[in-house]
Design an enzyme around this catalytic site. Structure first.
Site: not given
Ligand code: GRF
Length: 204
Positions: A15-16, A90-91, A107, A140, A143
């Site tokens: 969470g940085s 992955i969504l 990323h 989709e 990255d």
């Protein structure tokens, strides 16, 4: 009237980057507020950090209805921009289509170089002298979405995975709030693989 853009931050780990975004909001570097922090990992350090900052946090454990629940939460909290910050899932296209051009990811490489996991190690192992950070819109692929902002980070001859990762991370913390700010203050148009920015009325 509240003109702040409502952010939803999705996390799975440390969470940085979430902290950097929250700090930028609190210091008015970006006209935004964090409406909800959602984690798919029960033990994520990010959740404790978000709670300490007084943010609304929700745990949605992995499972078949993960995306349905997350989408419902984002809508319930009127989230306008979704920031993936170390979200290790992955969504699906179905999810992404519900929030067109409204999902950002960070990323730790100069995409399209070194996509996927362990980008810093990929850079080190490849012998490149420069790597960096990319903030992009989520599409989709993995990255592969249109690039919003990038920043270059040198790979030093004496670098270990730890020192390189740390140098990249510091740059991530600078770049992510900047990209969010630009996304909020500009209209964007996707032209082929590129993003074209024009300032919104009243912004420069
Ligand atoms: C960062 O390196 C980010 O680029 C990648 O996952 C890591 C998350 O770190 N997607 P943190 O949870 O924000 O500290």
């Amino acid at each position: 009237m509240n003109l702040k853009t409502r952010l939803g931050i999705l996390v799975s780990g440390r969470g940085s980057n979430m902290e950097a975004i929250v700090q930028a909001c609190q210091q008015n570097q970006i006209e935004a507020e964090v409406a909800v922090v959602i984690s798919n990992q029960p033990g994520a350090l990010a959740i404790g950090k978000a709670k300490k900052k007084g943010l609304l946090t929700v745990l949605v454990p992995n499972g078949p209805d993960l995306e349905t629940k997350i989408a419902a939460l984002l809508k319930e909290h009127r989230v306008e921009l979704i920031c993936l910050a170390g979200f290790m899932k992955i969504l699906s296209p179905d999810f992404i289509r519900q929030f067109p051009n409204r999902i950002l990811n960070i990323h730790p490489s100069l995409l399209p170089a070194f996509p996927g996991l362990n980008a810093q190690k990929q850079a080190l192992d490849s012998g490149v002298q420069w790597t960096g950070v990319t903030v992009h819109l989520v599409d989709e692929g993995c990255d592969t979405g249109p690039i919003l902002l990038q920043s270059v980070v040198p790979v030093e001859p004496q670098d270990t995975l730890e020192t390189l990762t740390q140098r990249i991370l510091l740059e991530e913390h600078r770049l992510y709030p900047q990209a969010i700010r630009q996304r909020i203050t500009s209209n964007l148009k996707i032209v082929g693989p590129r993003v074209e920015w024009t300032p919104k009325k009243g912004e420069r």
